[in-house]
Scaffold this motif. Sequence first.
Motif, PDB file in Angstrom:
ATOM      1  N   ASP A   1       0.856  -1.183   0.000  1.00 15.84           N
ATOM      2  CA  ASP A   1       0.000   0.000   0.000  1.00 15.84           C
ATOM      3  C   ASP A   1       0.895   1.236   0.000  1.00 15.84           C
ATOM      4  O   ASP A   1       1.918   1.263   0.700  1.00 15.84           O
ATOM      5  CB  ASP A   1      -0.897   0.035   1.247  1.00 15.84           C
ATOM      6  N   THR A   2       0.511   2.261  -0.769  1.00 12.61           N
ATOM      7  CA  THR A   2       1.345   3.461  -0.914  1.00 12.61           C
ATOM      8  C   THR A   2       0.501   4.722  -0.779  1.00 12.61           C
ATOM      9  O   THR A   2      -0.638   4.768  -1.256  1.00 12.61           O
ATOM     10  CB  THR A   2       2.051   3.471  -2.288  1.00 12.61           C
ATOM     11  N   VAL A   3       1.044   5.742  -0.125  1.00 17.07           N
ATOM     12  CA  VAL A   3       0.409   7.061  -0.079  1.00 17.07           C
ATOM     13  C   VAL A   3       1.416   8.111  -0.550  1.00 17.07           C
ATOM     14  O   VAL A   3       2.639   7.923  -0.421  1.00 17.07           O
ATOM     15  CB  VAL A   3      -0.090   7.429   1.340  1.00 17.07           C
ATOM     16  N   HIS A   4       0.897   9.196  -1.124  1.00 15.74           N
ATOM     17  CA  HIS A   4       1.733  10.322  -1.542  1.00 15.74           C
ATOM     18  C   HIS A   4       1.661  11.401  -0.460  1.00 15.74           C
ATOM     19  O   HIS A   4       0.602  11.647   0.117  1.00 15.74           O
ATOM     20  CB  HIS A   4       1.253  10.864  -2.889  1.00 15.74           C
TER      21      HIS A   4
ATOM     22  N   SER B   1       5.380   3.715   1.599  1.00 15.09           N
ATOM     23  CA  SER B   1       4.748   2.431   1.280  1.00 15.09           C
ATOM     24  C   SER B   1       4.887   1.453   2.432  1.00 15.09           C
ATOM     25  O   SER B   1       5.855   1.510   3.199  1.00 15.09           O
ATOM     26  CB  SER B   1       5.376   1.816   0.024  1.00 15.09           C
ATOM     27  N   SER B   2       3.933   0.553   2.517  1.00 16.52           N
ATOM     28  CA  SER B   2       3.984  -0.548   3.476  1.00 16.52           C
ATOM     29  C   SER B   2       3.809  -1.856   2.711  1.00 16.52           C
ATOM     30  O   SER B   2       2.787  -2.070   2.067  1.00 16.52           O
ATOM     31  CB  SER B   2       2.861  -0.407   4.517  1.00 16.52           C
ATOM     32  N   GLN B   3       4.848  -2.729   2.753  1.00 22.37           N
ATOM     33  CA  GLN B   3       4.818  -4.005   2.041  1.00 22.37           C
ATOM     34  C   GLN B   3       4.665  -5.138   3.050  1.00 22.37           C
ATOM     35  O   GLN B   3       5.261  -5.101   4.138  1.00 22.37           O
ATOM     36  CB  GLN B   3       6.110  -4.180   1.225  1.00 22.37           C
ATOM     37  N   HIS B   4       3.867  -6.137   2.698  1.00 20.67           N
ATOM     38  CA  HIS B   4       3.652  -7.308   3.556  1.00 20.67           C
ATOM     39  C   HIS B   4       3.882  -8.593   2.768  1.00 20.67           C
ATOM     40  O   HIS B   4       3.480  -8.690   1.602  1.00 20.67           O
ATOM     41  CB  HIS B   4       2.208  -7.353   4.076  1.00 20.67           C
ATOM     42  N   THR B   5       4.511  -9.570   3.388  1.00 21.68           N
ATOM     43  CA  THR B   5       4.559 -10.938   2.871  1.00 21.68           C
ATOM     44  C   THR B   5       3.991 -11.848   3.952  1.00 21.68           C
ATOM     45  O   THR B   5       4.423 -11.794   5.112  1.00 21.68           O
ATOM     46  CB  THR B   5       5.995 -11.363   2.507  1.00 21.68           C
ATOM     47  N   VAL B   6       3.025 -12.670   3.572  1.00 20.77           N
ATOM     48  CA  VAL B   6       2.266 -13.492   4.528  1.00 20.77           C
ATOM     49  C   VAL B   6       2.196 -14.935   4.046  1.00 20.77           C
ATOM     50  O   VAL B   6       2.100 -15.182   2.842  1.00 20.77           O
ATOM     51  CB  VAL B   6       0.828 -12.925   4.682  1.00 20.77           C
TER      52      VAL B   6
ATOM     53  N   ASN C   1      -4.848  -1.414   8.886  1.00 22.01           N
ATOM     54  CA  ASN C   1      -3.924  -0.847   9.872  1.00 22.01           C
ATOM     55  C   ASN C   1      -2.771  -0.093   9.205  1.00 22.01           C
ATOM     56  O   ASN C   1      -2.370   0.986   9.659  1.00 22.01           O
ATOM     57  CB  ASN C   1      -3.373  -1.945  10.782  1.00 22.01           C
ATOM     58  N   SER C   2      -2.218  -0.669   8.124  1.00 19.05           N
ATOM     59  CA  SER C   2      -1.097  -0.021   7.436  1.00 19.05           C
ATOM     60  C   SER C   2      -1.498   1.337   6.876  1.00 19.05           C
ATOM     61  O   SER C   2      -0.783   2.331   7.038  1.00 19.05           O
ATOM     62  CB  SER C   2      -0.575  -0.896   6.297  1.00 19.05           C
ATOM     63  N   LEU C   3      -2.648   1.366   6.196  1.00 25.79           N
ATOM     64  CA  LEU C   3      -3.086   2.626   5.591  1.00 25.79           C
ATOM     65  C   LEU C   3      -3.451   3.658   6.656  1.00 25.79           C
ATOM     66  O   LEU C   3      -3.191   4.851   6.480  1.00 25.79           O
ATOM     67  CB  LEU C   3      -4.265   2.377   4.646  1.00 25.79           C
TER      68      LEU C   3
END
Length: 316
Positions: free
Chosen positions: A163-166, A262-267, A298-300
């Motif tokens: 997920d990414t924000v500017h 950005s927040s990256q997840h591997t699950v 939660n990440s966003l």
Amino acid sequence: MSQPGLREVEHEITVSAPAATVYQLIAGVENWPRIFPPTIYVERSAESPTEERIHIWATANGEPKNWTSRRTLDPEQLRITFRQEVSAPPVASMGGTWIIEPLSAAESRVRLTHDYRAVDDDPEGLEWIEGAVDKNSRSELAALKTNVEHAHATEDLMFSFEDTVHVDGSAKDVYDFINEAHVWHERLPHVSSVRLTEDTPGLQELEMDTRAKDGSVHTTKSYRVTFPHHRIAYKQTTLPALMTLHTGYWTFTETDRGATASSQHTVIINPGNIARILGADATVADAKQYVRSALSTNSLATLHHAKDHAEGQVGG
């Protein structure tokens, strides 16, 4: 003849997989946080096709440590030798070899050797290292066996997303917000309490209680590795029932118009708990969607609060 104060040990395990497959898995250090329970994060810099330097962050006897090693890769002989460049006390020196031996077309033996010394040859230090090496070697070999033998199942159960924000602000200010997790309970509505320790600069132990949409509170524990002001990598060590693995990283990048965060997840999904948590008819796809939604929420939320914080610093 061994040098005085030098200890040498060997552990081994038999794996139901071709030797070349096992070698490739060990050679690819970027996979280690997913394969080896003690490993939090690995950074690799290649110096030649067969020589490389790796920086490893991992737990040893439950304590977070980090060190750098040089590795020599020998795909022909299926051997990987390693030597720590900078060891973490009480270790004075540490090295060893991964040796993969084909037993048949579908089975191989993996041997992991270590040689080590303690600082000042201290007996208590030697005992601590012996315990850590034995515990981590058994854990790594067992995890390696499990990972290789269930490669296809794990492939189906593993997924990643981002997920990414500017941000109309600086990457540093967003980084600072994510780095300062010790005050998240004051800044983030979904976090009710936080315990953060950073005994080694850049290596954090984070435990927090978060509220889900239904009001329930969940305790999570993670280790985090920080790279000011562009990346924070983490590995969650206490996991919700639907996951057997959760790693990820936050990234912060300057742009022409401000920054992106950005927040990256591997699950990896735990299939054994899907029916209990989501109902008898739920599928792996349902579990992936459920977990992604929960983590993204939660990440966003965190990213948007970090964005507001960074944009509030502009001109202030």
